[in-house]
Design an enzyme around this catalytic site. Structure first.
Site, PDB file in Angstrom:
ATOM      1  N   GLU A 135     128.479  54.557 103.955  1.00 56.46           N
ATOM      2  CA  GLU A 135     129.833  54.420 104.494  1.00 56.46           C
ATOM      3  C   GLU A 135     129.877  54.393 106.016  1.00 56.46           C
ATOM      4  OE1 GLU A 135     132.271  57.654 103.171  1.00 56.46           O
ATOM      5  OE2 GLU A 135     131.946  57.263 101.043  1.00 56.46           O
TER       6      GLU A 135
ATOM      7  N   GLU B  89     129.019  50.620 104.765  1.00 50.90           N
ATOM      8  CA  GLU B  89     129.002  49.759 103.586  1.00 50.90           C
ATOM      9  C   GLU B  89     129.441  50.529 102.349  1.00 50.90           C
ATOM     10  OE1 GLU B  89     126.700  51.211 101.546  1.00 50.90           O
ATOM     11  OE2 GLU B  89     126.044  52.397 103.248  1.00 50.90           O
TER      12      GLU B  89
END
Length: 351
Positions: A318, A169
């Site tokens: 991430e 994300e």
């Protein structure tokens, strides 16, 4: 709202798990001496339906979105950073890019709801549903229809041919939204789960906890008396994020397709908790990569009875730590398949 997320998950092959366990007992080592590496091999055997599992295609998908609550000053960085990081992902310069290349994983980056970029970076998949969520201290973060669309985007990113799915994300303000979702799901005080996110100072941390508390106070009356999964649906819509919803949808779809999920850090683990509240069977298909330094991560791991693979003090997001943990998974499967048995090696097994 289509309740596809409640459909049954794939069955785990218990015979394959047992066969893998028997193989572990026959290998040239004291029983249990490889610790959790043995359990990893056994889990993948059950997921893949074979005693000698292999790690084939690894899919990593980073979902990006912005958050209206960022206007409350809860981050050390401006919202423009979300779009700037999309460009960095597209150029291959983020940590998850480096790790994906290193471990041979296929990386996709999906814009599910950023504030908007005049020119979408080449290579970023544009599925922008809205220019971020609304500020949840003033109203719902998103509508039920928007939530349904975000769940579907996550669902559509899962390939049944994958050996492993990793969600990541990016979104300024998303630790605030994740903290609100977690506090609501666990019914705990915001201060217990709100952390420093992008590295905020003490005054900002206090403001962030107050912002989450304000959001919960506004919306919690509407959740009273609701049973799961409806309560979880309402929480995701009221205080969640578009990328959190996409992650939730992807994990449910992966479990339904028989693809194990390697869960990253705080935000993705909150999405995993939401996925399990929407469909409890999802839990059997989740593997947890690491223990994040973010404050609330220990609480959500405990709620899921999860023991992560790594503990390196990371809190980047991430999907980075999950991709890093692929090397441990790969090693576990290599040991399981490649070691000789006592019989093959002519070694006395002590019996």
């Amino acid at each position: 709202m289509d309740s596809w997320y409640q459909a049954a998950v794939a069955a785990i092959d218990r015979q394959a798990t047992d066969a893998a366990r028997a193989r572990q007992a026959s290998l040239t080592k004291p029983p249990g001496s490889l610790g959790r590496l043995e359990a990893l091999a056994e889990s993948f055997a059950g997921w893949q339906g074979r005693a000698l599992p292999v790690l084939g295609r690894i899919d990593v998908c980073v979902f990006a979105a912005d958050h209206g609550v960022a206007a409350q000053g809860v981050s050390a960085f401006p919202q423009a950073v979300t779009g700037q990081m999309l460009s960095n992902f597209a150029a291959g310069g983020a940590a998850v890019n480096v790790l994906a290349r290193e471990h041979g994983a296929h990386l996709a980056v999906v814009d599910v709801g950023t504030l908007g970029i005049q020119a979408q970076p080449f290579g970023v998949i544009e599925q922008r549903l809205a220019p971020g969520t609304d500020d949840f201290t003033r109203g719902p973060a998103m509508s039920q229809a928007l939530l349904a669309a975000a769940l579907q985007i996550g669902r559509d990113r899962v390939d049944a041919g994958s050996s492993l799915f990793i969600g990541g994300e990016m979104g300024i303000g998303n630790t605030t939204a994740a903290s609100a979702v977690l506090a609501a799901l666990l019914v705990v005080e915001p201060a217990e789960v709100v952390g420093r996110g992008t590295g905020i100072d003490d005054p900002t941390l206090a403001r962030k906890a107050n912002v989450v508390a304000d959001g919960l106070a506004r919306h919690a009356p509407g959740w009273r008396g609701l049973a799961e999964p409806e309560r979880c649906v309402r929480i995701l819509a009221d205080v969640g994020g578009l990328e959190i919803a996409a992650l939730t949808g992807s994990m449910i779809a992966a479990a339904q397709a028989g693809v194990p999920v390697l869960v990253d850090g705080f935000i993705t683990t909150v999405a995993a908790l939401a996925a399990c509240r929407l469909n409890p069977g999802v839990r059997d298909w989740l593997l947890f990569a690491h223990r994040s330094a973010e404050t609330g991560h220990g609480r959500v791991l405990a709620a899921l009875e999860a023991e992560p693979i790594l503990d390196l003090g990371m809190c980047l997001g991430e999907g980075s730590a999950a991709v890093l943990a692929v090397s441990i998974v790969r090693s576990a499967l290599a040991l399981h398949a490649g070691m000789a048995s006592f019989e093959d090696a002519g070694v006395d097994d002590g019996r």
